[in-house]
Design a protein around this motif. Structure first.
Motif, PDB file in Angstrom:
ATOM      1  N   SER A  24       0.902  -1.153  -0.086  1.00 34.76           N
ATOM      2  CA  SER A  24       0.135   0.018   0.124  1.00 34.76           C
ATOM      3  C   SER A  24       0.831   1.259   0.087  1.00 34.76           C
ATOM      4  CB  SER A  24      -0.980  -0.112   1.060  1.00 34.76           C
ATOM      5  OG  SER A  24      -0.250   0.007   2.367  1.00 34.76           O
ATOM      6  N   GLU A  25       2.048   1.053   0.575  1.00 33.99           N
ATOM      7  CA  GLU A  25       3.025   2.235   0.548  1.00 33.99           C
ATOM      8  C   GLU A  25       3.858   2.439  -0.517  1.00 33.99           C
ATOM      9  OE1 GLU A  25       4.676   2.055   4.407  1.00 33.99           O
ATOM     10  OE2 GLU A  25       3.125   3.282   5.320  1.00 33.99           O
ATOM     11  N   GLY A  26       4.015   1.322  -1.344  1.00 34.24           N
ATOM     12  CA  GLY A  26       5.298   1.210  -2.128  1.00 34.24           C
ATOM     13  C   GLY A  26       4.747   1.789  -3.767  1.00 34.24           C
ATOM     14  N   HIS A  27       5.884   1.730  -4.544  1.00 35.09           N
ATOM     15  CA  HIS A  27       5.414   2.283  -5.890  1.00 35.09           C
ATOM     16  C   HIS A  27       4.519   1.354  -6.710  1.00 35.09           C
ATOM     17  CE1 HIS A  27       8.502   5.513  -6.131  1.00 35.09           C
ATOM     18  NE2 HIS A  27       9.219   4.841  -5.369  1.00 35.09           N
ATOM     19  N   ARG A  28       3.664   1.818  -7.535  1.00 36.23           N
ATOM     20  CA  ARG A  28       2.521   1.333  -8.234  1.00 36.23           C
ATOM     21  C   ARG A  28       3.436   0.213  -9.435  1.00 36.23           C
ATOM     22  NH1 ARG A  28       0.572   6.201  -7.368  1.00 36.23           N
ATOM     23  NH2 ARG A  28       0.992   6.788  -9.619  1.00 36.23           N
ATOM     24  N   PHE A  29       4.380   0.859  -9.796  1.00 33.30           N
ATOM     25  CA  PHE A  29       5.095   0.075 -10.850  1.00 33.30           C
ATOM     26  C   PHE A  29       6.652   0.012 -10.333  1.00 33.30           C
ATOM     27  CE2 PHE A  29       1.768   2.782 -13.116  1.00 33.30           C
ATOM     28  CZ  PHE A  29       1.157   1.734 -13.218  1.00 33.30           C
ATOM     29  N   GLY A  30       7.549  -0.353 -11.354  1.00 29.27           N
ATOM     30  CA  GLY A  30       9.166  -0.469 -10.936  1.00 29.27           C
ATOM     31  C   GLY A  30       9.769   0.706 -10.318  1.00 29.27           C
ATOM     32  N   ILE A  31      11.044   0.464  -9.717  1.00 32.98           N
ATOM     33  CA  ILE A  31      11.595   1.646  -9.180  1.00 32.98           C
ATOM     34  C   ILE A  31      12.732   1.676 -10.132  1.00 32.98           C
ATOM     35  CG2 ILE A  31      13.283   2.095  -7.310  1.00 32.98           C
ATOM     36  CD1 ILE A  31      11.180   0.626  -5.709  1.00 32.98           C
ATOM     37  N   ASN A  32      13.161   2.989 -10.427  1.00 28.61           N
ATOM     38  CA  ASN A  32      14.277   3.168 -11.573  1.00 28.61           C
ATOM     39  C   ASN A  32      15.438   3.842 -10.836  1.00 28.61           C
ATOM     40  OD1 ASN A  32      12.948   2.297 -13.795  1.00 28.61           O
ATOM     41  ND2 ASN A  32      12.336   4.351 -14.312  1.00 28.61           N
ATOM     42  N   ALA A  33      15.329   4.659  -9.704  1.00 29.12           N
ATOM     43  CA  ALA A  33      16.323   5.168  -9.109  1.00 29.12           C
ATOM     44  C   ALA A  33      16.227   4.982  -7.576  1.00 29.12           C
ATOM     45  CB  ALA A  33      16.218   6.667  -9.498  1.00 29.12           C
ATOM     46  N   LEU A  34      17.607   5.144  -6.927  1.00 29.46           N
ATOM     47  CA  LEU A  34      17.762   4.966  -5.575  1.00 29.46           C
ATOM     48  C   LEU A  34      18.845   6.115  -5.094  1.00 29.46           C
ATOM     49  CD1 LEU A  34      18.141   1.269  -5.264  1.00 29.46           C
ATOM     50  CD2 LEU A  34      16.358   2.319  -4.775  1.00 29.46           C
TER      51      LEU A  34
END
Length: 146
Positions: A24-34
Motif C-alpha cells: 500500500s505504501e510502495g510504488h505502483r510500478f517498478g523503481i528506476n532510481a535510488l
C-alpha cells in the motif's frame, strides 16, 4: 516490494531486504532510481529515496536501531517515469533532492519543517527529450543532466 540495501565497508558485505507488507505504501510500478544518505536535514537516521515508473519519489526512513524502513513522504510531481535522483549536500547534510524524469523535467525540492515533507517543488523545463541521468559534483556545486 521495497528493497533496503545495507553496505558495510569494514565487513565488505551487502544486505538486501525485500518485504511486501500489502504494497500500500510502495510504488505502483517498478523503481528506476535510488539515492541514500546517512546524515540528512530530516534527522540522524538513514533515508532511502526511490524514484519510480509511477512518476513519484518516495522517502523511506530506517528506524533508529534498525528495523524495517517506513515511508516518510511521497512527492507526486512528475507525469512520467522518474529516471534518476541526486541528493544535493551542504556539508554533511542533504539540502535538496533532485529528480529527472521522462516527462522532460527536472524537479528540485528542499525539506521543510520537522517532518521534512517538501511544501514547494521547483521545475526546470530545459530538456527537449527524456531526462535520463543526473550528476552532482559537490565540491564544484554543480549539477548536470542529460
Amino acid at each position: 516490494w521495497l528493497g533496503w540495501v545495507c553496505m558495510s565497508a569494514s565487513r565488505k558485505s551487502v544486505t538486501l531486504t525485500l518485504l511486501d507488507d500489502g504494497a500500500s505504501e510502495g510504488h505502483r510500478f517498478g523503481i528506476n532510481a535510488l539515492a541514500s544518505t546517512c546524515a540528512s536535514a530530516w534527522g540522524s537516521s538513514r533515508e532511502l529515496f526511490t524514484g519510480g515508473r509511477d512518476g513519484s519519489v518516495r522517502c523511506w526512513r530506517e528506524p533508529e536501531g534498525g528495523g524495517v524502513p517506513r515511508l516518510r513522504f511521497t512527492v507526486d510531481e512528475h507525469t512520467d517515469w522518474v529516471n534518476d535522483l541526486a541528493l544535493l549536500t551542504d556539508g554533511d547534510l542533504t539540502s535538496a533532492v533532485v529528480s529527472a524524469s521522462s516527462d522532460r523535467t527536472i524537479k528540485l525540492w528542499r525539506p521543510e519543517g520537522e517532518t521534512g515533507t517538501p511544501s514547494k517543488c521547483y521545475t526546470l523545463r530545459q530538456h527537449t527529450d527524456f531526462v535520463k541521468v543526473l550528476g552532482y559534483a559537490a565540491d564544484a556545486g554543480t549539477l548536470a543532466s542529460a
